[in-house]
Motif scaffolding. Structure first.
Motif, PDB file in Angstrom:
ATOM      1  N   GLU A 165     -61.721   2.989 -12.459  1.00 25.58           N
ATOM      2  CA  GLU A 165     -60.900   3.992 -11.775  1.00 25.58           C
ATOM      3  C   GLU A 165     -61.520   4.371 -10.432  1.00 25.58           C
ATOM      4  O   GLU A 165     -60.815   4.474  -9.411  1.00 25.58           O
ATOM      5  N   ALA A 203     -53.030  10.202 -14.050  1.00 29.08           N
ATOM      6  CA  ALA A 203     -52.681   8.958 -13.365  1.00 29.08           C
ATOM      7  C   ALA A 203     -53.860   8.464 -12.540  1.00 29.08           C
ATOM      8  O   ALA A 203     -54.713   9.246 -12.111  1.00 29.08           O
ATOM      9  N   VAL A 204     -53.882   7.180 -12.305  1.00 24.52           N
ATOM     10  CA  VAL A 204     -55.016   6.552 -11.620  1.00 24.52           C
ATOM     11  C   VAL A 204     -55.012   6.847 -10.130  1.00 24.52           C
ATOM     12  O   VAL A 204     -56.013   7.313  -9.572  1.00 24.52           O
ATOM     13  N   GLN A 239     -47.401   6.674  -6.099  1.00 19.09           N
ATOM     14  CA  GLN A 239     -48.452   5.956  -6.786  1.00 19.09           C
ATOM     15  C   GLN A 239     -48.274   4.452  -6.568  1.00 19.09           C
ATOM     16  O   GLN A 239     -48.327   3.655  -7.499  1.00 19.09           O
ATOM     17  N   SER A 281     -52.305   1.646 -16.418  1.00 19.96           N
ATOM     18  CA  SER A 281     -51.250   2.516 -15.889  1.00 19.96           C
ATOM     19  C   SER A 281     -49.889   2.107 -16.431  1.00 19.96           C
ATOM     20  O   SER A 281     -49.057   2.957 -16.782  1.00 19.96           O
ATOM     21  N   THR A 297     -47.764   5.621 -16.756  1.00 22.55           N
ATOM     22  CA  THR A 297     -48.155   6.634 -15.763  1.00 22.55           C
ATOM     23  C   THR A 297     -48.102   6.054 -14.352  1.00 22.55           C
ATOM     24  O   THR A 297     -48.855   6.467 -13.474  1.00 22.55           O
ATOM     25  N   ALA A 298     -47.219   5.063 -14.134  1.00 23.68           N
ATOM     26  CA  ALA A 298     -47.171   4.378 -12.842  1.00 23.68           C
ATOM     27  C   ALA A 298     -46.187   5.019 -11.865  1.00 23.68           C
ATOM     28  O   ALA A 298     -46.095   4.587 -10.723  1.00 23.68           O
TER      29      ALA A 298
END
Length: 678
Positions: free
Chosen positions: A257, A277-278, A579, A663, A668-669
C-alpha cells in the motif's frame, strides 16, 4: 465338408508393445509437423534469428509433445493388464485417431491464432466461445479460409488413420506364441514408467514441465514455438475453471500500500478514507492547467497500432488523416494499452482500472459489477449527458451491462442505424457509418444545452474487416501478410478524418476535448522484447482549444490507458474525488518520465512495468528481464544488467498488481465507498 472358421489375429504382449511405441512415435511426428507448419506460416517473424535458435526451440518442443502424447497413450498402456482388452484393436485405433484428429484440428486453428495474437492457444479461445457463438462463427467463416482448412484437416486425419491401420496390421502377424502374464505385467510397468516420465517432462525434483521451460532463447517466436498448442489450451482451461491465476501477494499489504501510494498520488492530491481504500484521493485541480472545454469525446480506435502510425515514425502512409490531426493537438509518443484485447482497452480507458491476472475479461466477471472511479462515474455526478456509439452489438463483452452500471445511459449500436453505407454480417456497420452517426448524436447533445461526454468506438479494423466494396482509400499492397489488416487500418483512419471534418463545422467542436487512442496494437514481424511491445504501443492524441499553447505538440511521457481519465479530469477543472489507477500525465512532477503496468490478454501471466525508456518483464515462473527500449521509427531493445534497478521496478510492479487486485476483490475501487448489505 465342414467350413473352418478363422480366428482374428490376436496380438501378444511384445506385439502390443511395438504397437504402443510406434503409435506414440506417430503422434510425436504429427505434433512436430504441426510445429513446422506454424513456423512456416509465420515465417515473417524469423527476422535475423539464427537457425540454431529454432533448432533449440524444436528440441524443446519434443518435451511438450511427449507430455501430450503420454496422456493420449494412457488407455493403450492400460491394455497390458488384460489380454482380452489388448485384443480390442479397433477401439484403440478409434481412440488414437480421435486424439490425433483433435490435435490436428487445434494445430490448423493455431496457424491464424498465432498470426493474430503471437500466442499459442490460450484462454482467449474460451473467451470467444462463451461470447455470442453466432458472431464468433461468422468472424471465423468470413475472415479465414475455413473450407480450405477443413479439407486439409480431413485429408490429414484420414492419412493418420491409415498410418495407424498399417501399424495395427504389422503388429498382428500370425503367431500362436503367447507370453506368461508376468511378462505383460513387466511391460505394463515399463509403459507406466515411460508415460510418467514423458508426462512430467523432466527428471528434476519438484515441479514437472512448465511453459517457462520453453523460454530458453532470446527470440519470443522461437520460445513460443517450443510450446504445444494442445497442452497450452488444456492448461488455460484448468486455470479458467479454478481461478488459480489470481495474483498471490508477494509482500505485506501495508508495505504494498505504501509503495503504490508513492507511485500514484501526486503533490496536488490528498488521500481520503485511507482505512477503506488504497488510493482514494481528492484532487485539487490546478486552474492554470485546465482548458476552456465542457464536453468530452473519447474515440477508441480498433487495432490502431502505433507501429504503423505515420506521426510516430512509420513511412508507409497508413494513417495520413491521423498524422494531419496530430499537428493540431498533443501527441504522446510513448503510450501503451494496458492489455491486448478491446475488452481491456475499454475498461482501462473508461473505468480507469488496470488489466490484472485472472480478470482479463473483467466486464463479464462478477467483479465487473463493482463501481469504478472512471469517466462515467466522475462525469455523471456533474449532470453531464452521455452517449456510446458503436458499430456492433453491445451484448458483446457485456458492454451495455457494464457501462450502464457505471452510469452511461444512451447507447447506439448496430441495430440503430438506418440505411448504412455498409453492414457486415459479423460485426455490424462500417466505421464511416459509426462516425457519421456519432457526429449526429453529438450535435443532438449540443442542442440540448447540457455538457456531455461520449465514447465512439470503431470496429472495421478487426477480422473479417467490415469494409465497403468500393473503398475510399488505396489498398495497401507492399506489406506482405499485413496488407489486408493495414488496408482496414487505412480505411479507419480515413473515416476518422471524415468525422473531424464534420465535427469542426459543428457548434460543439470549440467546447470539446477529444481523446483519440488505440484500444491495442497488433503483431508485426518485429517482436520488441519478450513482451512483444508493439502489441501494446498505441497513439494517444488530445485535441482541444489551447492544448498546444499550454502543453506543446508532443510528449514523450510514458503512459497507459488508465492515465486517460485523470488527464481528462485535470483539463476540465473542478476538484475531483477519485480512485483512478493512473495519473494526470499533464501534471506530473518535474523529471517524472511516467510509468505503466501492462499485461497480455488471456491466461498468459507475464506482466511488465514501463518506466521511462526501461521495461521490466516478469514472466510467470521465470526470472525478470530488464530492457532499455525505444519505439517509433527506430525501435530497439537492449537487455540491461542492473540488479538494483530491476529489484526496484519489480517491487513496484508487484505492489501495484497486489493492491489493485485487493481493491477489486474488496469492492473498494470506486470514488466512494461501496455499499454493502447489512
Amino acid at each position: 465338408m465342414t467350413k473352418q472358421l478363422t480366428q482374428p489375429n490376436k496380438p501378444n504382449a511384445l506385439q502390443q508393445l511395438v504397437f504402443f511405441i510406434l503409435s506414440a512415435l506417430t503422434l510425436m511426428v504429427i505434433f512436430s509437423l504441426l510445429r513446422y507448419a506454424l513456423f512456416k506460416y509465420n515465417a515473417d517473424l524469423i527476422g535475423d534469428t539464427p537457425t540454431s535458435t529454432f533448432i533449440e526451440a524444436f528440441c524443446n518442443g519434443l518435451r511438450f509433445d511427449a507430455k501430450v502424447t503420454a496422456f493420449i497413450m494412457i488407455p493403450i498402456g492400460l491394455t497390458f493388464l488384460c489380454s482380452k482388452v489388448m485384443a480390442l484393436r479397433t477401439l484403440q485405433l478409434i481412440w488414437l485417431t480421435l486424439a490425433a484428429c483433435v490435435g490436428i484440428f487445434l494445430g490448423v486453428l493455431e496457424l491464424d491464432f498465432y498470426h493474430e495474437f503471437h500466442q499459442r492457444l490460450n484462454s482467449l479461445v474460451f473467451q470467444y466461445v462463451r461470447e455470442d457463438p453466432r458472431t464468433v462463427l461468422s468472424m471465423i467463416w468470413n475472415g479465414y479460409p475455413v473450407v480450405k482448412y477443413m479439407i486439409a484437416w480431413i485429408i490429414i486425419t484420414a492419412i493418420v488413420f491409415l498410418i495407424f491401420k498399417l501399424i495395427d496390421r504389422i503388429t498382428k502377424k500370425n503367431t500362436n506364441k503367447q507370453y506368461p502374464y508376468y511378462v505383460q505385467l513387466v511391460i505394463f510397468i515399463l509403459c507406466v514408467a515411460i508415460i510418467v516420465l514423458a508426462g512430467r517432462g523432466t527428471l528434476r525434483q519438484g515441479s514437472p514441465l512448465r511453459w517457462g521451460d520453453a523460454y530458453t532463447t532470446d527470440s519470443p517466436f522461437a520460445n513460443q514455438l517450443g510450446l504445444n498448442g494442445t497442452l497450452s489450451l488444456i492448461d488455460a482451461a484448468r486455470n479458467v475453471s479454478s481461478r488459480s491465476t489470481v495474483w498471490k501477494a508477494t509482500m505485506p499489504d501495508e508495505e504494498a500500500e505504501k509503495i503504490v501510494r508513492s507511485m500514484i498520488v501526486l503533490p496536488n492530491e490528498t488521500l481520503v478514507e485511507t482505512d477503506k481504500a488504497v488510493i482514494r484521493r481528492d484532487t485539487l485541480v490546478d486552474k492554470n492547467k485546465t482548458l476552456p472545454v465542457k464536453n468530452v469525446v473519447v474515440i477508441l480506435m480498433e487495432s490502431f497500432a502505433g507501429r504503423y502510425v505515420g506521426a510516430l515514425g512509420n513511412p508507409s502512409n497508413i494513417t495520413p488523416n491521423f498524422d494531419r490531426l496530430a499537428k493540431e493537438g498533443l501527441l504522446f509518443t510513448q503510450f501503451f494499452s494496458n492489455g491486448t484485447h478491446t475488452h481491456q482497452g475499454m475498461f482501462a480507458t473508461m473505468a480507469c482500472f488496470p488489466n490484472l491476472p485472472a480478470f482479463e475479461t473483467l466486464m463479464q466477471e462478477p467483479e465487473g459489477n463493482n463501481k469504478f472511479s472512471g469517466l462515467p462515474q466522475l462525469l455523471s455526478i456533474r449532470d453531464m449527458s452521455d452517449v456510446y456509439v458503436y458499430n456492433g452489438d453491445f451484448a458483446w463483452d457485456n458492454q451495455m451491462g457494464f457501462f450502464s452500471n457505471q452510469g452511461m445511459t444512451s447507447f447506439v449500436g448496430r441495430n440503430d442505424y438506418v440505411n448504412p453505407v455498409f453492414s457486415d454480417s459479423t460485426w455490424g456497420v462500417s466505421d464511416q457509418d459509426m462516425f457519421t452517426r456519432g457526429n449526429e448524436e453529438l450535435n443532438k447533445l449540443e442542442a440540448s444545452g447540457k455538457p456531455f461526454y461520449a465514447l465512439l468506438q470503431s470496429l472495421s479494423n478487426h477480422t473479417p474487416y467490415a469494409l465497403p466494396k468500393d473503398l475510399p482509400v488505396e489498398p495497401v499492397t507492399d506489406q506482405g501478410s499485413q496488407n489486408e489488416h493495414l488496408t482496414a487500418m487505412r480505411y479507419s483512419d480515413w473515416a476518422l478524418g471524415q468525422f473531424f471534418e464534420k465535427a469542426k463545422k459543428s457548434p460543439y467542436y470549440k467546447d470539446t476535448i477529444f481523446i483519440v487512442v488505440g484500444d491495442h496494437g497488433f503483431g508485426n514481424p518485429i517482436q520488441l522484447t519478450d513482451m512483444d511491445l508493439f502489441r501494446f504501443n498505441v497513439p494517444l492524441l488530445i485535441i482541444a482549444p489551447g492544448i498546444q499553447e499550454k502543453f506543446g505538440a508532443t510528449s514523450s511521457t510514458v503512459g497507459t490507458q488508465v492515465d486517460i481519465v485523470p488527464t481528462i479530469m485535470g483539463r476540465l477543472g473542478g476538484d475531483v474525488r477519485q480512485q483512478c489507477w493512473g495519473r494526470d500525465l499533464l501534471n506530473l512532477p518535474a523529471g517524472d518520465k511516467g510509468f505503466g503496468i501492462i499485461k497480455p490478454s488471456s491466461s498468459d501471466q507475464t506482466i511488465a512495468i514501463l518506466s521511462g525508456n526501461e521495461i521490466l518483464i516478469r514472466p510467470n515462473e521465470k526470472d525478470v528481464k530488464l530492457y532499455h527500449y525505444q519505439v517509433g521509427a527506430n525501435p530497439t531493445a537492449t537487455i540491461i544488467d542492473d540488479k538494483q534497478e530491476a529489484d526496484n521496478l519489480k517491487q513496484k510492479m508487484e505492489a501495484y498488481v497486489q493492491m489493485a487486485t485487493k481493491s477489486l476483490l474488496d469492492n473498494t475501487a470506486g470514488a466512494e465507498a461501496a455499499q454493502t448489505d447489512k
